[in-house]
Design an enzyme around this catalytic site. Sequence first.
Site, PDB file in Angstrom:
ATOM      1  N   ARG A  53      -7.569  21.186  13.115  1.00 32.48           N
ATOM      2  CA  ARG A  53      -8.285  19.915  13.077  1.00 32.48           C
ATOM      3  C   ARG A  53      -8.144  19.328  11.680  1.00 32.48           C
ATOM      4  O   ARG A  53      -7.513  19.898  10.805  1.00 32.48           O
ATOM      5  CB  ARG A  53      -9.752  20.055  13.527  1.00 32.48           C
ATOM      6  CG  ARG A  53     -10.390  21.367  13.221  1.00 32.48           C
ATOM      7  CD  ARG A  53     -11.286  21.534  12.018  1.00 32.48           C
ATOM      8  NE  ARG A  53     -11.679  20.387  11.309  1.00 32.48           N
ATOM      9  CZ  ARG A  53     -11.523  20.253  10.005  1.00 32.48           C
ATOM     10  NH1 ARG A  53     -10.926  21.199   9.294  1.00 32.48           N
ATOM     11  NH2 ARG A  53     -11.933  19.199   9.382  1.00 32.48           N
ATOM     12  N   GLY A  54      -8.784  18.147  11.506  1.00 31.07           N
ATOM     13  CA  GLY A  54      -8.586  17.413  10.260  1.00 31.07           C
ATOM     14  C   GLY A  54      -7.407  16.467  10.482  1.00 31.07           C
ATOM     15  O   GLY A  54      -6.324  16.920  10.908  1.00 31.07           O
ATOM     16  N   ALA A  55      -7.628  15.183  10.213  1.00 31.98           N
ATOM     17  CA  ALA A  55      -6.621  14.176  10.592  1.00 31.98           C
ATOM     18  C   ALA A  55      -5.204  14.506  10.100  1.00 31.98           C
ATOM     19  O   ALA A  55      -4.253  14.494  10.896  1.00 31.98           O
ATOM     20  CB  ALA A  55      -7.081  12.801  10.104  1.00 31.98           C
ATOM     21  N   ASP A 252     -10.732   9.464   9.226  1.00 29.84           N
ATOM     22  CA  ASP A 252      -9.813   9.680  10.353  1.00 29.84           C
ATOM     23  C   ASP A 252      -9.037   8.418  10.706  1.00 29.84           C
ATOM     24  O   ASP A 252      -7.961   8.492  11.302  1.00 29.84           O
ATOM     25  CB  ASP A 252     -10.581  10.176  11.578  1.00 29.84           C
ATOM     26  CG  ASP A 252     -10.988  11.623  11.375  1.00 29.84           C
ATOM     27  OD1 ASP A 252     -12.025  11.869  10.733  1.00 29.84           O
ATOM     28  OD2 ASP A 252     -10.231  12.506  11.813  1.00 29.84           O
TER      29      ASP A 252
END
Length: 354
Positions: A53-55, A252
């Site tokens: 995860r994490g943009a 994001d």
Amino acid sequence: MNEPSVDRIHSALRIEGERFFIIDQTLLPFKVEFLEIKGSRDAAAAIQEMKVRGAPMIAVTAAQALYLEMKSAVENGTVKNTDDFLSKLKETADFLNSTRPTAVNLSNAMRQIVKDVELMARNGSGCEENDLLEKTKQASEQIKQSDIQTCRQIGELGASLIPHNARLLTHCNTGALATAGIGTAIGAFYTANNQGKDITVFAGETRPLLQGARLTAWELDSSGIRTVLFTDNMAAYIMKTEKIDLVMVGADRIAANGDTANKIGTLGLAILALHYNIPFYVCAPTTTLDAGTASGEDIIIENRHPDEVRYLRGNLITAQNIPVINPAFDVTPAGLITSIVLETGIYSRPYSFS
Ligand code: MRU
């Protein structure tokens, strides 16, 4: 330039030759386990289940998976020529792109790779699927390398906003677990720490999936940065009583006017920061910009499964069928953001990204 001591920073990925592994973030901080991503189906599942995860890190994973998927297709003969290659590439990029809708880095990365490969196919006379595969590899690698580089630049610029003896507040996880490099907002914390600034980071736990408690607290603490964890509903109290110097978060998707989608809870922090006269900074790479979206009104917010709210680490915490709302992100209006730190500079209101 002061290089953050990367040896103490947990990386979200591992590369062995052409094999690509991600750390399974759903198991952290209790278990450090790497998961091999062999192709687009593995990547899609890992992204949807938030194992990665994490943009920026979502984009890096999808880019590597796109290459690996194309490599298998060429090797097993399902792709035999340029037309086959391009149609499989676009189909796979679209599939990967559908896994998480809000973080725009993913669609930017998929578009960039397809564009690079299509350009080569159009211009290169007699170029074949093996040449296009090599181009896909280079373009995917470029997504990763430029993320590492932009994190360093954001770190330097973000650190310039951090004073000595700073008390910083952050949300979710924007560090080495969320990018291929040192991170964005957390990258600024690493850089400031490396510059010898004494910092204390107040990390919000980030319900429902606890990225702050499970990931940020672990990541920063392992790197020797003083970290204090608080539950999300303590934010006003912390800002009122803990002499917070600034709030620094990631993003994001940033619309052309600076409205910023980030992890649910960010908007509340920005409103509180205004009330308590605390600067509120957003740190992100330019790959998080969505100049095609005029304002936050048009940003699609991902709604996730209600059980993420009903359960906490596998334990039911409410009556089984209580209706639940579970938006994964909110949008902070540009007017609440003191500055936006990109790798290209520090931008102030009024924002106008093109
Ligand atoms: O749902 P997540 O954990 O992917 O949300 C992550 C965030 O909101 C981060 O702040 C954002 O992706 C920036 S990561 C450098």
